[in-house]
Design a protein around this motif. Structure first.
Motif, PDB file in Angstrom:
ATOM      1  N   UNK A 146       0.827  -1.312  -0.065  1.00 33.35           N
ATOM      2  CA  UNK A 146       0.126   0.105   0.051  1.00 33.35           C
ATOM      3  C   UNK A 146       0.980   1.122   0.028  1.00 33.35           C
ATOM      4  N   UNK A 147       2.211   1.170   0.246  1.00 32.34           N
ATOM      5  CA  UNK A 147       2.931   2.323   0.190  1.00 32.34           C
ATOM      6  C   UNK A 147       3.017   2.903  -1.410  1.00 32.34           C
ATOM      7  N   UNK A 148       3.234   4.161  -0.892  1.00 32.38           N
ATOM      8  CA  UNK A 148       3.694   4.843  -2.522  1.00 32.38           C
ATOM      9  C   UNK A 148       5.131   5.817  -1.979  1.00 32.38           C
ATOM     10  N   UNK A 149       6.092   5.614  -2.678  1.00 30.71           N
ATOM     11  CA  UNK A 149       7.281   6.188  -2.561  1.00 30.71           C
ATOM     12  C   UNK A 149       8.028   6.808  -3.931  1.00 30.71           C
ATOM     13  N   UNK A 150       7.281   6.917  -4.827  1.00 33.97           N
ATOM     14  CA  UNK A 150       7.767   7.513  -6.029  1.00 33.97           C
ATOM     15  C   UNK A 150       7.604   6.458  -7.123  1.00 33.97           C
ATOM     16  N   UNK A 151       8.238   6.994  -8.305  1.00 36.12           N
ATOM     17  CA  UNK A 151       8.141   6.240  -9.851  1.00 36.12           C
ATOM     18  C   UNK A 151       9.449   6.066 -10.104  1.00 36.12           C
ATOM     19  N   UNK A 152      10.761   6.615  -9.588  1.00 34.85           N
ATOM     20  CA  UNK A 152      11.734   6.077 -10.435  1.00 34.85           C
ATOM     21  C   UNK A 152      12.252   4.618  -9.569  1.00 34.85           C
ATOM     22  N   UNK A 153      13.232   4.096 -10.394  1.00 33.37           N
ATOM     23  CA  UNK A 153      13.320   2.429 -10.148  1.00 33.37           C
ATOM     24  C   UNK A 153      13.785   2.273  -8.700  1.00 33.37           C
ATOM     25  N   UNK A 154      14.487   3.069  -7.965  1.00 29.45           N
ATOM     26  CA  UNK A 154      14.715   2.696  -6.466  1.00 29.45           C
ATOM     27  C   UNK A 154      13.519   2.581  -5.773  1.00 29.45           C
ATOM     28  N   UNK A 155      12.676   3.915  -5.915  1.00 28.90           N
ATOM     29  CA  UNK A 155      11.610   4.123  -5.042  1.00 28.90           C
ATOM     30  C   UNK A 155      10.485   3.133  -5.610  1.00 28.90           C
ATOM     31  N   UNK A 157      10.447   0.177  -6.440  1.00 28.07           N
ATOM     32  CA  UNK A 157      10.502  -1.037  -6.028  1.00 28.07           C
ATOM     33  C   UNK A 157       9.787  -1.230  -4.633  1.00 28.07           C
ATOM     34  N   UNK A 158       9.521   0.100  -3.934  1.00 29.06           N
ATOM     35  CA  UNK A 158       8.790  -0.167  -2.819  1.00 29.06           C
ATOM     36  C   UNK A 158       7.354   0.474  -3.061  1.00 29.06           C
ATOM     37  N   UNK A 159       6.951   0.954  -4.015  1.00 25.28           N
ATOM     38  CA  UNK A 159       5.711   1.556  -4.212  1.00 25.28           C
ATOM     39  C   UNK A 159       4.652   0.111  -4.620  1.00 25.28           C
ATOM     40  N   UNK A 160       3.736   0.122  -3.824  1.00 29.35           N
ATOM     41  CA  UNK A 160       2.746  -1.025  -4.140  1.00 29.35           C
ATOM     42  C   UNK A 160       1.345  -0.522  -3.558  1.00 29.35           C
ATOM     43  N   UNK A 161       1.099   0.611  -3.929  1.00 29.42           N
ATOM     44  CA  UNK A 161      -0.461   1.046  -3.727  1.00 29.42           C
ATOM     45  C   UNK A 161      -1.306   0.762  -4.748  1.00 29.42           C
ATOM     46  N   UNK A 162      -0.651   0.591  -6.005  1.00 31.94           N
ATOM     47  CA  UNK A 162      -1.488   0.020  -7.174  1.00 31.94           C
ATOM     48  C   UNK A 162      -0.481  -0.636  -8.039  1.00 31.94           C
ATOM     49  N   UNK A 165       1.280   1.003 -11.269  1.00 29.00           N
ATOM     50  CA  UNK A 165       2.484   1.711 -11.122  1.00 29.00           C
ATOM     51  C   UNK A 165       3.880   0.979 -11.293  1.00 29.00           C
ATOM     52  N   UNK A 166       3.745  -0.485 -11.201  1.00 26.59           N
ATOM     53  CA  UNK A 166       4.958  -1.303 -11.546  1.00 26.59           C
ATOM     54  C   UNK A 166       4.898  -2.194 -12.814  1.00 26.59           C
ATOM     55  N   UNK A 167       3.570  -2.229 -13.445  1.00 29.36           N
ATOM     56  CA  UNK A 167       3.246  -2.809 -14.412  1.00 29.36           C
ATOM     57  C   UNK A 167       4.278  -2.464 -15.649  1.00 29.36           C
ATOM     58  N   UNK A 168       4.858  -3.396 -16.156  1.00 23.71           N
ATOM     59  CA  UNK A 168       5.708  -3.129 -17.397  1.00 23.71           C
ATOM     60  C   UNK A 168       7.281  -2.597 -17.079  1.00 23.71           C
ATOM     61  N   UNK A 169       7.443  -2.459 -15.804  1.00 23.14           N
ATOM     62  CA  UNK A 169       8.897  -1.848 -15.274  1.00 23.14           C
ATOM     63  C   UNK A 169       9.768  -3.003 -14.576  1.00 23.14           C
TER      64      UNK A 169
END
Length: 440
Positions: A146-155, A157-162, A165-169
């Motif tokens: 459920x966390x959101x920490x950004x959309x650059x590759x390191x952050x 990897x933590x983002x999981x609210x939707x 945001x990770x699909x395709x990366x």
């Protein structure tokens, strides 16, 4: 109920023309919810290019903390621009040093701090991760579902609210393990102590079966979860996380990008819980709209970074630092207290609405970081995602700008200088918009 301030069908003709031009040249990746094309703003009010007036309870995603174009912030920016617009972080200037000094004085870490400057929240998180890995020599991290920490590759990897945001990366940065964020409204574990259950899962399941704690550099968490649904953790959870980190030599990183700088009625959300992080990331409301981010860490940690270990061309930009200094001054003197007072009033108004609308399952938050979760049925708690979207769309047409978070939560993050009269107007528009959306 259409507001008397809405003069044209929405979007109006000028807005439609702008949207057509934009569609030809701007990335379609932006998650725009409704066709608002801004012309100008003042305080809590904004106007579109067709002259329609709206109440802004999104504030640029919790960025415009002092309202739109606060005179003190505007003056600070203009004064800085008259002197010089940029000098790289290879050199020094007064406002950057003054902002680092101010953050050291404000720090909830209860000991001296040092700061690293950047332009955004995702960069602040990236810097926090790099610092943690650098000083501990450990490769792994723990984040929260459920966390959101950004959309650059390191952050990212933590983002999981939707998942979108990770699909395709994939693959993102390796070494990140996610655990549940304690949700008192939607418990994942048996029993009332959801925070204790999460801590037990980390200590006695994760650390014993999958992740060696001696390899974990840091745990990254939002002290109040933002995009995941504006979730407030149960009492004792963050302190338990602090204790767990201390037992295993793990650094604790608080992402205060959305919750910091007075948003919750205290300068930092962590202060509600009396827990000090080792590293903290800041951005959004820090600059009242100018792009600035900061990594704030205990001095004994950040001073281990060697020359050239991390850098940033635009970090500490003089205009952004000027805006941040003016913002913090306003927040300290009046807006933080206003967020607490008006936030309590707003919370009570939303709870009154809950008595009127059965689709409101839960109201939560602190200060002016408030969430209203909508459900199909209060017993089953099935998320009412379509209704949430419909209400936000109707609110736009009625003159109120809102955004959602989680599966079906309307979030309220207005400028910290709003009045009770602003709240009354917004709640009236919200109630009418709910009636309209439900009747359709």
């Amino acid at each position: 109920m259409q507001s008397p301030h809405i003069k044209t069908p929405l979007p109006g003709p000028k807005a439609q023309a702008l949207l057509k031009r934009d569609a030809l040249v701007t990335s379609p990746s932006y998650p725009r919810d409704y066709p608002f094309a801004m012309s100008h703003g003042k305080g809590t009010e904004v106007w579109d290019v067709d002259g329609n007036r709206f109440l802004d309870f999104a504030a640029g995603i919790a960025v415009c903390s002092t309202g739109h174009s606060h005179p003190s912030v505007v003056k600070a920016i203009k004064d800085a621009a008259d002197e010089f617009i940029h000098i790289s972080s290879d050199y020094w200037h007064e406002r950057q040093t003054a902002l680092a000094e101010k953050m050291n004085a404000l720090s909830p870490m209860r000991e001296p701090t040092m700061s690293f400057f950047c332009q955004s929240g995702t960069e602040a998180v990236e810097g926090s991760l790099k610092l943690a890995r650098y000083v501990t020599g450990r490769p792994r991290f723990i984040g929260f579902i459920g966390g959101f920490h950004g959309r650059t590759m390191g952050s990212l990897s933590f983002t999981s609210s939707k998942y979108t945001q990770q699909k395709g990366f994939f693959p993102t940065m390796p070494g990140v393990t996610h655990v549940p964020y304690p949700n008192m409204y939607r418990p994942l574990f048996a029993g009332e102590d959801q925070g204790g259950a999460v801590l037990n899962y980390i200590e006695n399941v994760l650390f014993k079966s999958n992740v060696p704690p001696s390899e974990v550099a840091a745990i990254l968490i939002e002290p109040i979860q933002g995009e995941g649904g504006y979730l407030v953790p149960p009492e004792g959870f963050l302190q338990g996380l602090r204790d767990l980190c201390d037992r295993h030599g793990i650094l604790l990183i608080f992402d205060e990008v959305q919750s910091g700088i007075g948003r919750t009625g205290k300068m930092f959300a962590s202060e509600h819980f009396g827990v000090a992080p080792d590293i903290m990331s800041l951005a959004k409301g820090l600059g009242s709209g100018l792009p600035i981010g900061m990594v704030v860490a205990k001095k004994k940690i950040m001073e281990k970074w060697q020359r050239g270990a991390h850098g940033n061309t635009y970090g500490g930009n003089p205009l952004c630092c000027a805006a941040a200094l003016a913002t913090i001054d306003l927040v300290e003197k009046e807006f933080m207290a206003n967020a607490a007072e008006v936030g309590t009033y707003f919370m009570n108004q939303l709870r009154d609405l809950q008595g009127r609308f059965s689709c409101i399952g839960h109201v939560r938050g602190k200060g002016l970081m408030l969430g209203m979760e909508l459900v199909e049925d209060r017993n089953t708690k099935v998320p009412a995602s379509k209704l949430t979207d419909a209400i936000i769309t109707r609110a736009y047409h009625n003159g109120l700008l809102l955004l959602s978070c989680g599966q079906s939560t309307i979030r309220f993050m207005p400028p910290l200088m709003i009045t009770k009269a602003n709240v009354d107007e917004a709640v009236a528009i919200l109630a009418s918009s709910m009636d309209e959306a439900i009747s359709r």
